[in-house]
Design a protein around this motif. Structure first.
Motif, PDB file in Angstrom:
ATOM      1  N   SER A 182      27.294  62.680 -21.735  1.00 14.56           N
ATOM      2  CA  SER A 182      27.086  63.821 -20.835  1.00 14.56           C
ATOM      3  C   SER A 182      26.919  63.339 -19.397  1.00 14.56           C
ATOM      4  O   SER A 182      27.408  63.981 -18.453  1.00 14.56           O
ATOM      5  N   TYR A 183      26.221  62.183 -19.212  1.00 14.68           N
ATOM      6  CA  TYR A 183      26.109  61.596 -17.876  1.00 14.68           C
ATOM      7  C   TYR A 183      27.490  61.218 -17.339  1.00 14.68           C
ATOM      8  O   TYR A 183      27.795  61.410 -16.158  1.00 14.68           O
ATOM      9  N   TRP A 184      28.322  60.670 -18.242  1.00 15.10           N
ATOM     10  CA  TRP A 184      29.669  60.256 -17.837  1.00 15.10           C
ATOM     11  C   TRP A 184      30.500  61.465 -17.418  1.00 15.10           C
ATOM     12  O   TRP A 184      31.156  61.449 -16.380  1.00 15.10           O
ATOM     13  N   GLU A 185      30.429  62.534 -18.216  1.00 13.55           N
ATOM     14  CA  GLU A 185      31.216  63.733 -17.913  1.00 13.55           C
ATOM     15  C   GLU A 185      30.774  64.363 -16.591  1.00 13.55           C
ATOM     16  O   GLU A 185      31.609  64.793 -15.776  1.00 13.55           O
ATOM     17  N   LYS A 186      29.478  64.385 -16.344  1.00 15.82           N
ATOM     18  CA  LYS A 186      28.982  64.944 -15.079  1.00 15.82           C
ATOM     19  C   LYS A 186      29.432  64.105 -13.895  1.00 15.82           C
ATOM     20  O   LYS A 186      29.742  64.630 -12.824  1.00 15.82           O
ATOM     21  N   GLY A 187      29.463  62.795 -14.105  1.00 14.80           N
ATOM     22  CA  GLY A 187      29.914  61.911 -13.031  1.00 14.80           C
ATOM     23  C   GLY A 187      31.384  62.097 -12.727  1.00 14.80           C
ATOM     24  O   GLY A 187      31.792  62.140 -11.555  1.00 14.80           O
ATOM     25  N   VAL A 188      32.213  62.235 -13.780  1.00 17.46           N
ATOM     26  CA  VAL A 188      33.661  62.411 -13.589  1.00 17.46           C
ATOM     27  C   VAL A 188      33.957  63.642 -12.740  1.00 17.46           C
ATOM     28  O   VAL A 188      34.828  63.608 -11.861  1.00 17.46           O
ATOM     29  N   TRP A 189      33.204  64.742 -12.973  1.00 12.57           N
ATOM     30  CA  TRP A 189      33.487  65.992 -12.275  1.00 12.57           C
ATOM     31  C   TRP A 189      32.456  66.300 -11.187  1.00 12.57           C
ATOM     32  O   TRP A 189      32.300  67.450 -10.794  1.00 12.57           O
ATOM     33  N   ASP A 190      31.761  65.282 -10.730  1.00 13.26           N
ATOM     34  CA  ASP A 190      30.809  65.486  -9.639  1.00 13.26           C
ATOM     35  C   ASP A 190      31.557  66.026  -8.418  1.00 13.26           C
ATOM     36  O   ASP A 190      32.463  65.386  -7.889  1.00 13.26           O
ATOM     37  N   SER A 191      31.172  67.212  -7.960  1.00 15.51           N
ATOM     38  CA  SER A 191      31.928  67.879  -6.892  1.00 15.51           C
ATOM     39  C   SER A 191      31.906  67.085  -5.589  1.00 15.51           C
ATOM     40  O   SER A 191      32.927  67.000  -4.880  1.00 15.51           O
ATOM     41  N   GLY A 192      30.757  66.478  -5.266  1.00 18.26           N
ATOM     42  CA  GLY A 192      30.678  65.689  -4.044  1.00 18.26           C
ATOM     43  C   GLY A 192      31.583  64.478  -4.087  1.00 18.26           C
ATOM     44  O   GLY A 192      32.257  64.142  -3.100  1.00 18.26           O
ATOM     45  N   LEU A 193      31.633  63.814  -5.241  1.00 15.08           N
ATOM     46  CA  LEU A 193      32.481  62.637  -5.378  1.00 15.08           C
ATOM     47  C   LEU A 193      33.962  63.009  -5.409  1.00 15.08           C
ATOM     48  O   LEU A 193      34.809  62.252  -4.925  1.00 15.08           O
ATOM     49  N   LEU A 194      34.283  64.172  -5.985  1.00 17.16           N
ATOM     50  CA  LEU A 194      35.680  64.605  -5.987  1.00 17.16           C
ATOM     51  C   LEU A 194      36.152  64.920  -4.574  1.00 17.16           C
ATOM     52  O   LEU A 194      37.311  64.669  -4.220  1.00 17.16           O
ATOM     53  N   VAL A 195      35.264  65.482  -3.760  1.00 18.10           N
ATOM     54  CA  VAL A 195      35.596  65.696  -2.346  1.00 18.10           C
ATOM     55  C   VAL A 195      35.864  64.353  -1.673  1.00 18.10           C
ATOM     56  O   VAL A 195      36.820  64.199  -0.903  1.00 18.10           O
ATOM     57  N   GLN A 214      42.167  57.195 -11.174  1.00 13.28           N
ATOM     58  CA  GLN A 214      41.184  56.134 -11.429  1.00 13.28           C
ATOM     59  C   GLN A 214      39.835  56.381 -10.764  1.00 13.28           C
ATOM     60  O   GLN A 214      38.801  55.968 -11.293  1.00 13.28           O
ATOM     61  N   PHE A 215      39.808  57.038  -9.606  1.00  6.65           N
ATOM     62  CA  PHE A 215      38.528  57.326  -8.974  1.00  6.65           C
ATOM     63  C   PHE A 215      37.595  58.104  -9.903  1.00  6.65           C
ATOM     64  O   PHE A 215      36.410  57.771 -10.018  1.00  6.65           O
ATOM     65  N   PRO A 216      38.061  59.172 -10.582  1.00 10.09           N
ATOM     66  CA  PRO A 216      37.153  59.876 -11.488  1.00 10.09           C
ATOM     67  C   PRO A 216      36.562  58.986 -12.580  1.00 10.09           C
ATOM     68  O   PRO A 216      35.424  59.208 -13.013  1.00 10.09           O
TER      69      PRO A 216
END
Length: 458
Positions: A50-63, A327-329
């Protein structure tokens, strides 16, 4: 037998693609979090995922990922414009062989990185690419992977420069207090902490400038020596040629695509908006991704003269963003596991626990380097490790500026091992991680020796 050649063969034989590296690093992080984190045993794997999934779709990091894609694409588009291409081509006339090319690319890239990491990231990549294109065009024997590695050297000095996340954050008034307020064990010593740490004591301190100067001298010397020994490689680069060259005169609505006046008006509007929004930031050399992208967007349209030429260059430049796109996600997922599971604090706390006043900067350096492999973000790393570093420095009597820069040095040096930030360069140069890593690892070793010596003696 040539040692450099042996290492190069080993990496090419056993090192997989950068995507596979990201996948393997993800699996390693999951295993480490499962067996060594302090989370409750029941449902641990579900929690980690769940931590991994939240990190992959972290809105700030995707920006942030989209910002990096734009930096890569717009920078490449800008370089493909006739005026900029001509200027960089003039610069590459000094690259007559592998050794001279490596020195040229490394020195200019590291100088650019001291001012801004994003600028150096794209500049080093496009300059290495232009050197490769020159070698193809003029049939110059060249070891292209070594030149590509030279274009990545800016990332081994950036955190000690004017865009370094940690030294810039502690220079903000109130940041240190905000950073430490959620650290219960540090409450007693918060009153002893300064309101801020000026960049005069970190980035512009005499000892940091001296270490940067040493890297600026030693790294090109090492690359020059290696460049004299390595063999030329085959270079598969297609030199960009606009399709519009030689086309017949257009008519109708296509005239708008070719209109210089329309391109001039729109690019002028963008650049005016840029100076209105970021004029004050320019005077303080505070260059952000949005700022850089807006400027490159307006300037690229202006220098391509019309939208048709701009879009053709854009189509060519987009080919290099596939690595970042997917790869970034994956790395964001790794960062999510490391941050949420408490592993970053555990790693930092372990090094601090075995340190004393003399060795704390060195252990902080190594902890910063280790965490950077899993969390390749200077700002994110400081947010998590910063409280531990400041608290331990305060307790052991280590100067706070030295502790801050020790973490910054450790973070930057392992960029030579971590392919995350190399993705834009690899996209532009069409190289692979296995091509440049034999040389960047050598530079990491050299840089580590210089920085640790500086932390102990200066």
């Amino acid at each position: 037998m040539n040692p450099a050649r042996v290492v190069e063969r080993i990496f090419k034989k056993f090192l997989p693609s950068q995507f596979t590296i990201a996948v393997l690093l993800t699996l390693l992080t999951v295993v480490l979090a499962y067996f060594f984190s302090g989370m409750e045993q029941e449902g641990r794997l579900v929690t980690i995922l769940s931590y991994w999934e939240k990190g992959v779709w972290d809105s700030g990091l995707l920006v942030f990922a989209y910002q990096m894609m734009l930096i890569l694409v717009l920078g490449h588009v800008l370089v493909l414009s006739p005026p900029v291409s001509k200027q960089i081509t003039m610069l590459t006339r000094y690259a007559t062989n592998t050794a001279s090319a490596a020195v040229l690319v490394s020195v200019t890239t590291m100088l650019a990185a001291f001012f801004n990491w994003g600028l150096a990231l794209i500049f080093g990549a496009v300059l290495a690419r232009k050197v490769g294109e020159k070698a193809v065009k003029e049939k110059i024997p060249l070891n292209y992977p070594l030149v590509g590695a030279a274009g990545y050297t800016g990332l081994m000095v950036w955190h000690g420069g004017m865009s370094g996340s940690a030294p810039l954050k502690v220079a903000e008034k109130g940041h240190i207090a905000d950073l430490m307020k959620n650290v219960p064990q540090a409450e007693a010593g918060i009153s002893s902490l300064p309101e801020f740490i000026s960049t005069q004591h970190t980035i512009f301190s005499w000892w940091n400038l001296l270490l940067f100067a040493l890297l600026l001298i030693v790294v090109p010397i090492v690359l020059y020596a290696v460049g004299k020994k390595v063999k030329p490689t085959e270079i598969n680069l297609k030199i960009f040629q606009p399709r519009s060259v030689g086309e017949k005169k257009v008519s109708g609505a296509e005239r708008m695509d070719r209109s210089r006046i329309l391109a001039l008006v729109f690019s002028g509007m963008i650049l005016v908006a840029f100076f209105i929004r970021y004029g004050s930031d320019l005077t303080g050399f505070n260059i952000t991704p949005n700022m850089l992208n807006l400027f490159m967007f307006g300037l690229a349209i202006l220098l391509h003269h019309n939208f048709r030429n701009f879009l053709e260059a854009l189509e060519e430049a987009v080919k290099g963003v596939s690595g970042i796109l997917i790869q970034f996600p994956l790395y964001f997922g790794i960062m999510g596991i490391m941050g949420q599971s408490g592993m970053v604090e555990d790693i930092s706390g372990f090094f601090v626990a075995v340190a004393n006043a003399t060795t704390l900067p060195v252990f902080t350096f190594f902890s910063g380097g280790l965490v950077n492999i899993f969390v390749p973000s200077g700002g994110g790393q400081w947010a998590v490790q910063g409280p531990v570093v400041l608290d331990s420095a305060l307790k052991l009597g280590v100067p706070l500026p030295k502790a801050v820069m020790a973490l910054a040095y450790g973070d930057q040096i392992t960029n030579m091992l971590q392919p995350f930030w190399a993705l834009p360069l690899l996209g532009i140069t069409r190289l692979r991680a296995k091509d440049i890593l034999p040389y960047t690892l050598l530079l990491m070793l050299v840089g580590t020796i210089i920085l640790i010596t500086g932390l102990l003696l200066l």
